[in-house]
Scaffold this active site. Structure first.
Site, PDB file in Angstrom:
ATOM      1  N   CYS A  72       6.075  15.187 -14.562  1.00 20.15           N
ATOM      2  CA  CYS A  72       4.843  14.818 -13.855  1.00 20.15           C
ATOM      3  C   CYS A  72       3.846  15.968 -13.926  1.00 20.15           C
ATOM      4  CB  CYS A  72       5.141  14.496 -12.394  1.00 20.15           C
ATOM      5  SG  CYS A  72       6.402  13.245 -12.115  1.00 20.15           S
ATOM      6  N   HIS A 175       1.095  -8.633  15.848  1.00 19.59           N
ATOM      7  CA  HIS A 175       0.516  -7.302  15.649  1.00 19.59           C
ATOM      8  C   HIS A 175      -0.992  -7.231  15.911  1.00 19.59           C
ATOM      9  CE1 HIS A 175       4.370  -5.790  14.332  1.00 19.59           C
ATOM     10  NE2 HIS A 175       4.492  -6.872  13.576  1.00 19.59           N
ATOM     11  N   CYS A 216      10.362  -7.501   8.885  1.00 16.00           N
ATOM     12  CA  CYS A 216       9.502  -8.322   9.737  1.00 16.00           C
ATOM     13  C   CYS A 216       9.765  -9.796   9.467  1.00 16.00           C
ATOM     14  CB  CYS A 216       8.028  -8.045   9.445  1.00 16.00           C
ATOM     15  SG  CYS A 216       7.391  -6.569  10.245  1.00 16.00           S
TER      16      CYS A 216
END
Lengths: 255, 106, 147, 150
Positions: A72, A175, A216
């Site tokens: 990288c 939410h 969720c």
């Protein structure tokens, strides 16, 4: 004409109501809801287990890989050059002609530049590099999305407000509409993705936003959006837009 | 075992008590969990941790499955001289990891 | 909201195709016919406190002194047995979306008209008829309003 | 200490643990904790005090509960804490950790993170170099997570 279209949109669905609500949304990181000892675990790098992945990420950043034998840092230099990058993901990639997550961009780099074997979406090296790159933006505000991400934001918003699963609940019902109230012993957070990848105590592991979204949807007994799918990325892009302005905490601790 | 993080100050004054914080990447598989097929996942934990200073044991621990994954152990030390701390973790698979840290008395 | 209530009230009876095996009758804001045999209040209590089965306490508080960490998203269950009849409670658990399509409360006996249900739950209600009868039986014992 | 716990031998305790694990991995019993404690103390008297057990009273997740145990001790070569043991009453196994300390520590203090399947009492017992035993006990309440992995 445009005004008429907006009016029709308002009359026909909850999307507009959601928008007007988000104007007065007092954005709060889930960090603010955590118990002091959980906050302390995140504040102190010497006790934050996610820093184990950051350390692995540093080694990976410098490790040459693939048939091009590049690391990288051969392209990007020191990882400090990544400062601010994580504030702009998910982002539109001209090269890939779609909106991608930071993890997907890392994978793209690996395939294009290093010509190395791909990792799986949740593989430890992807999380390690994501945590390392994310850490370079710690404290910087999540950036607003631009026109190139607009379509993904709109799609993500629609998915966020769509009722799903055996429980027949949308993300927004908890939410947006009930954030701050108690669901059993837990306070429902606003659900801002400020700390990904996170070390979730529930997982005892570092994980991506995609993994958290799966949890969720599990809770409402719904099929998750497929890993890496445009829906999945769209929801993440909408969440970025919805959280814009909140500082990045990567790598965060969450219960 | 993969990565370890050792947090210890590099210099100390005579009589100073320092806290040494350690984190080790390890799943600490309890042996009580079942896999997708319903079979028990075999136990694999770090069962022992030892810290020596210049070859002398200053702290050790026997660990059980109730210790969290990626175990965090912090303890205190009052060095009398400059020297090297050596940390060793031993897991059920026979793996061992060694890390060192240098302390200078000033 | 008002229109939904009116609609519910104006229809004398609506066929609720909640269970493929058995169509249920909704009369006004109630479901008079039991979904199974007589409910057992103690079994119902166990379902209510089980956070993997009834989920009730995630949203509702209830007059159960041995229970900690109850939610506050929905009304306290105290006095439910005084506020409603058995038939009204049955509908409010089995098919609350019939009374208010926007409600947060899941319809525990509904299997149709849901979207993207996870594979293991497709075609299955959250609670079966007997479990709903048990929960109704327990709620009927809650006569005292919340203090 | 309760009589029934005192009558446990180590072998009994181990058999009990294995049985409990095979049947119901999520629950040891307070009696098993008593047995594990007896194995550590060898039935010497334990005095409550000198030990401080720092635990949050209520945690959001039982998978990583921060715990610090400290003991009032001069930590000199003549008078120091040599071992600190941690026990729980409801995990599959009653033992959490056993720490070995030396006078080099300067202070008798150790921190770690532990897993707790349910709300329960945690016991810490410290042993001095002369074999005296001191203890502390703390209750911890685990709130249940709403949306878990599966």
């Amino acid at each position: 004409m445009k005004r008429l279209a907006v009016l029709i949109a308002c009359l026909s669905g909850p999307v507009c109501a959601q928008d007007s609500k988000s104007v007065s949304f007092d954005k709060r990181s889930t960090f603010d809801l955590m118990k002091p000892e959980t906050q302390a675990m995140q504040r102190d790098d010497a006790s934050n287990p996610a820093m184990l992945w950051v350390q692995e990420g540093r080694a990976l950043w410098q490790a040459k890989a693939g048939s091009t034998d590049k690391a990288c840092q051969d392209c990007h230099g020191d990882v400090a050059s990544m400062k601010g990058v994580a504030t702009r993901y998910p982002a539109y990639s001209a090269a890939q002609q779609k909106v991608v997550t930071l993890g997907q961009q890392i994978q793209f780099c690996r395939a294009q530049e290093q010509k190395a074997e791909p990792w799986t979406a949740e593989a430890r090296p992807v999380l390690a590099l994501s945590a390392l790159v994310g850490l370079q933006s710690r404290g910087l505000p999540l950036a607003k999305t631009g026109p190139a991400e607009a379509r993904a934001v709109a799609e993500g918003r629609a998915l966020f407000t769509e009722r799903r699963g055996q429980m027949n609940l949308s993300c927004a019902q908890c939410h947006d509409d009930h954030a701050g109230q108690s669901l059993g012993g837990a306070i429902i957070p606003q659900g801002h993705p400020t700390g990904y990848p996170i070390y979730r105590l529930e997982w005892q592991d570092l994980g991506s936003l995609e993994r958290r979204l799966r949890n969720c949807l599990n809770g409402v007994r719904s099929e998750p959006w497929p890993s890496g799918s445009s829906e999945n990325v769209a929801v993440q892009t909408y969440l970025r837009e919805r959280a814009a302005g909140l500082p990045i905490e990567t790598p965060a601790i969450r219960p | 075992m993969a990565a370890a993080l050792i947090n210890v100050q590099k210099t100390v004054r005579k009589g100073e008590i320092i806290e040494i914080k350690t984190l080790m990447a390890h799943p600490m598989e309890t042996g009580f969990r079942t896999g997708l097929g319903g079979q028990l996942i075999p136990r694999d934990i770090i069962h022992r941790f030892v810290c020596t200073f210049e070859g002398v044991e200053i702290f050790a621990a026997d660990l059980f499955p109730a210790i969290s994954a990626n175990p965090f152990i912090a303890f205190t030390f009052m060095p009398q001289q400059s020297g090297t701390l050596t940390f060793r973790w031993f897991d059920d698979k026979g793996g061992a990891q060694v890390e060192t840290a240098r302390i200078e008395m000033v | 909201m008002v229109s939904h209530v009116l609609r519910a009230a104006s229809l004398a009876a609506v066929l609720l195709m909640a269970s493929p095996a058995k169509a249920q009758m909704i009369v006004g804001d109630a479901m008079p016919e039991p979904l199974a045999g007589a409910g057992d209040a103690m079994r119902g209590r166990a379902i209510i406190i089980d956070r993997q089965k009834g989920f009730c306490l995630l949203c509702h508080a209830a007059p159960l002194p041995d229970q900690r960490f109850m939610g506050n998203l929905a009304p306290n269950l105290a006095g439910a047995g005084a506020r409603y009849t058995q038939a009204q409670l049955r509908l409010r658990i089995a098919m609350p979306s019939h009374l208010n399509p926007d409600t947060l409360m899941p319809s525990y006996f509904r299997t149709a008209g849901l979207y993207a249900v996870a594979m293991p739950y497709v075609g299955k209600p959250i609670l079966d008829g007997q479990q709903i009868e048990d929960v109704v039986a327990f709620l009927m014992t809650l006569k005292e309003p919340a203090p | 200490m309760r009589l029934d716990a005192m009558m446990f031998t180590r072998r009994d305790a181990l058999t009990g643990i294995l049985l409990a694990c095979a049947l119901r991995p999520a629950a040891a019993t307070p009696a098993m904790m008593e047995a594990a404690i007896a194995d550590f103390t060898k039935n010497r008297p334990v005095t409550e005090g000198r030990v401080k057990l720092d635990l949050p009273p209520l945690v959001e997740n039982g998978n990583a509960v921060p715990l610090t145990v400290s003991v009032d001790s001069p930590m000199t070569a003549q008078d120091f804490i040599s071992r600190i043991a941690l026990f729980n009453e409801k995990n599959p196994q009653p033992n959490i950790a056993l720490f070995y300390l030396t006078p080099h520590a300067g202070r008798a203090q150790v921190s770690t993170r532990i897993r707790l399947g349910d709300s329960q009492f945690i016991t810490a017992i410290a042993e001095t170099n002369t074999g005296a035993l001191f203890s502390a006990k703390a209750e911890l309440i685990v709130t249940l997570p709403a949306c878990a992995e599966n």
